[in-house]
Design a protein around this motif. Structure first.
Motif, PDB file in Angstrom:
ATOM      1  N   PHE A 315       0.830  -1.204   0.000  1.00 21.35           N
ATOM      2  CA  PHE A 315       0.000   0.000   0.000  1.00 21.35           C
ATOM      3  C   PHE A 315       0.864   1.254   0.000  1.00 21.35           C
ATOM      4  CE2 PHE A 315      -2.711   3.248   2.003  1.00 21.35           C
ATOM      5  CZ  PHE A 315      -3.789   3.184   1.126  1.00 21.35           C
ATOM      6  N   ASN A 316       1.986   1.222   0.721  1.00 24.95           N
ATOM      7  CA  ASN A 316       2.924   2.351   0.686  1.00 24.95           C
ATOM      8  C   ASN A 316       3.390   2.631  -0.733  1.00 24.95           C
ATOM      9  OD1 ASN A 316       2.891   2.788   3.459  1.00 24.95           O
ATOM     10  ND2 ASN A 316       4.682   1.518   3.857  1.00 24.95           N
ATOM     11  N   TYR A 318       1.854   1.823  -3.518  1.00 20.21           N
ATOM     12  CA  TYR A 318       0.707   2.364  -4.267  1.00 20.21           C
ATOM     13  C   TYR A 318       0.559   3.863  -4.000  1.00 20.21           C
ATOM     14  CZ  TYR A 318      -4.137   3.762  -4.991  1.00 20.21           C
ATOM     15  OH  TYR A 318      -5.259   4.453  -5.360  1.00 20.21           O
ATOM     16  N   GLN A 319       0.736   4.272  -2.755  1.00 19.35           N
ATOM     17  CA  GLN A 319       0.538   5.673  -2.386  1.00 19.35           C
ATOM     18  C   GLN A 319       1.657   6.597  -2.855  1.00 19.35           C
ATOM     19  OE1 GLN A 319      -0.263   5.521   1.974  1.00 19.35           O
ATOM     20  NE2 GLN A 319      -2.082   6.691   1.431  1.00 19.35           N
ATOM     21  N   TYR A 320       2.915   6.129  -2.798  1.00 16.75           N
ATOM     22  CA  TYR A 320       4.042   7.048  -2.916  1.00 16.75           C
ATOM     23  C   TYR A 320       4.926   6.862  -4.150  1.00 16.75           C
ATOM     24  CZ  TYR A 320       3.049   8.294   1.944  1.00 16.75           C
ATOM     25  OH  TYR A 320       2.450   8.724   3.094  1.00 16.75           O
ATOM     26  N   THR A 349      -6.023  -2.945  -2.491  1.00 20.51           N
ATOM     27  CA  THR A 349      -4.624  -2.539  -2.667  1.00 20.51           C
ATOM     28  C   THR A 349      -4.078  -3.081  -3.976  1.00 20.51           C
ATOM     29  OG1 THR A 349      -4.270  -2.481  -0.270  1.00 20.51           O
ATOM     30  CG2 THR A 349      -2.308  -2.635  -1.660  1.00 20.51           C
ATOM     31  N   LYS A 356      -2.181   1.485 -11.517  1.00 24.67           N
ATOM     32  CA  LYS A 356      -0.951   2.232 -11.790  1.00 24.67           C
ATOM     33  C   LYS A 356      -0.090   1.529 -12.835  1.00 24.67           C
ATOM     34  CE  LYS A 356       0.107   5.357  -8.047  1.00 24.67           C
ATOM     35  NZ  LYS A 356       1.165   5.805  -7.127  1.00 24.67           N
ATOM     36  N   VAL A 383     -10.181   2.862  -1.615  1.00 18.23           N
ATOM     37  CA  VAL A 383      -9.253   2.733  -2.748  1.00 18.23           C
ATOM     38  C   VAL A 383      -9.951   2.103  -3.936  1.00 18.23           C
ATOM     39  CG1 VAL A 383      -7.137   1.622  -3.554  1.00 18.23           C
ATOM     40  CG2 VAL A 383      -7.215   2.656  -1.281  1.00 18.23           C
ATOM     41  N   THR A 386     -12.035   4.632  -5.592  1.00 13.09           N
ATOM     42  CA  THR A 386     -11.148   5.570  -6.287  1.00 13.09           C
ATOM     43  C   THR A 386     -10.684   4.986  -7.618  1.00 13.09           C
ATOM     44  OG1 THR A 386     -10.366   6.490  -4.187  1.00 13.09           O
ATOM     45  CG2 THR A 386      -8.981   6.860  -6.129  1.00 13.09           C
TER      46      THR A 386
END
Length: 395
Positions: A315-316, A318-320, A349, A356, A383, A386
């Motif tokens: 998840f990190n 995916y976010q950053y 996730t 992406k 998510v 989204t």
């Protein structure tokens, strides 16, 4: 038909406030009324410059349900902590956090104290505890300090209530930690005290070390999620000052301390929280390196722990991150997590990572599956929603 004057005279009755009814009287006068009406005394203490005090007054104490509860049982006073009367109470009861809510017997004997901002439900809960000697802060404090024969459960209740007053009694906490046994941890009240101490004092504290060393017992009784939530809350407390000061050396010293004290368990905590620390100070390269090291090092650990950490790291990413190699690595990590638990948070996730990676068809399938599962789990798959919204824009 009523006259306009008679209607105006009735307005104060219909428009009276629904919340706590504070009286502008002295404490001695409050005692007389309370004794006559067989009620207790409730005192709200705050300051004009305290935002939490103002919020509580407007958003909680003014509510009908709160008013009904307090007004039925107490004569209520609102006192400025910086007034002559307030300074005397603050000094006598050693208050240091506002707002403070004091519950007294009708003769003025303090029974219970709670402080700070809280919800309507939390306020009513602590007000009910003010009627129970097992949870009354001042009653327990007096008992703990004056009696030679204190049970572990008494200590547990006192420790739990002391944190609700923003007090850290290290002397009695040490006594509590020395006295509790493996069997005691299965007592819900004793676990609650241990949990509160861990959360409030952070990763570097003795309660945290105790929880981690007894993790198997706690997991068997309360579930692995209970341990994860507790340690995560402690980590937030510990991490905050290091992030604020961008103190990498200090943070690494804490991580080394945990490894030294806890061995493999400390090493697991190191990999669990290091990525979060570096993401918070925006050192994204080091954060990703820590995640990669964690995947490699923890490959032989308990599947539940791996599933939880791999999902967090995925998840990190995916976010950053947007780099394809990192996204594909994270996609493999989330597959491991899904093999442990095929739940909505893991599936959404994966949907985010696939989006992406521009694998839109698969992303949609996982997002829809996550949303379907989230309804059964009674959570919101943010998510997943989204991803579906972003897919509409792509198409």
């Amino acid at each position: 038909m009523r006259s306009l004057l008679s209607l105006l005279l009735l307005l104060p009755f219909f428009c009276q406030a629904q919340g706590v009814q504070f009286k502008n009287i002295s404490i001695d006068e409050a005692k007389k009324i309370a004794q006559n009406e067989q009620k207790g005394i409730f005192i709200s203490i705050g300051t004009s410059w305290c935002p939490n005090c103002n919020w509580m007054e407007e958003e909680v104490l003014d509510l009908k349900k709160v008013g009904n509860f307090i007004n039925d049982k107490y004569v209520s006073l609102s006192i400025d902590a910086e007034s002559k009367k307030g300074i005397k109470i603050v000094d006598q009861l050693q208050l240091h956090t506002y707002p403070a809510y004091i519950y007294l017997q009708n003769d003025g004997t303090p029974l219970h104290l709670t402080v700070g901002e809280m919800s309507e439900a939390e306020f009513i809960k602590t007000s009910k505890q003010a009627e129970d000697p097992h949870y009354q802060y001042f009653t327990l404090k007096k008992k703990i300090e004056s009696s030679k024969y204190i049970t572990t459960e008494d200590l547990a209740h006192y420790i739990t209530t002391s944190y609700a007053t923003n007090t850290n009694d290290s002397l009695h906490l040490d006594k509590f930690l020395k006295e509790i046994t493996d069997e005691d941890i299965e007592n819900k009240d004793i676990w609650s005290a241990l949990k509160q101490a861990t959360i409030h004092l952070g990763l570097h504290s003795e309660p945290t070390l105790y929880v981690i060393k007894h993790a198997r017992i706690i997991e068997d009784k309360y579930g692995v999620k209970e341990i994860i939530v507790t340690i995560n809350s402690a980590a937030k407390v510990s991490m905050r000052p290091f992030v604020t000061n961008r103190d990498v050396a200090g943070w690494q010293e804490l991580m080394s301390f945990l490894e030294e004290k806890l061995g493999r368990q400390g090493e697991t905590l190191n990999f669990a929280y290091n990525p979060t620390f570096y993401l918070n100070i925006r050192d994204y390269a080091t954060a990703y390196n820590k995640m990669e090291q964690g995947v490699s090092t923890l490959s032989d650990r308990d599947k539940e722990i791996k599933g939880y950490l791999y999902r967090n790291w995925a998840f990190n990413v995916y976010q950053y991150y947007n780099d394809e190699d990192k996204l594909r690595a994270a996609n493999n990590w989330i597959d491991t997590a899904i093999s442990v638990h095929e739940n909505s948070v893991n599936l959404e996730t994966k949907a985010g990572l696939l989006f992406k990676l521009k694998e839109y068809k698969a992303a949609k399938e996982y997002a829809l599956k996550a949303i379907d599962l989230s309804k059964k789990e009674k959570v919101h798959a943010l998510v997943a929603h989204t991803v579906l919204n972003e897919l509409e824009e792509v198409n």
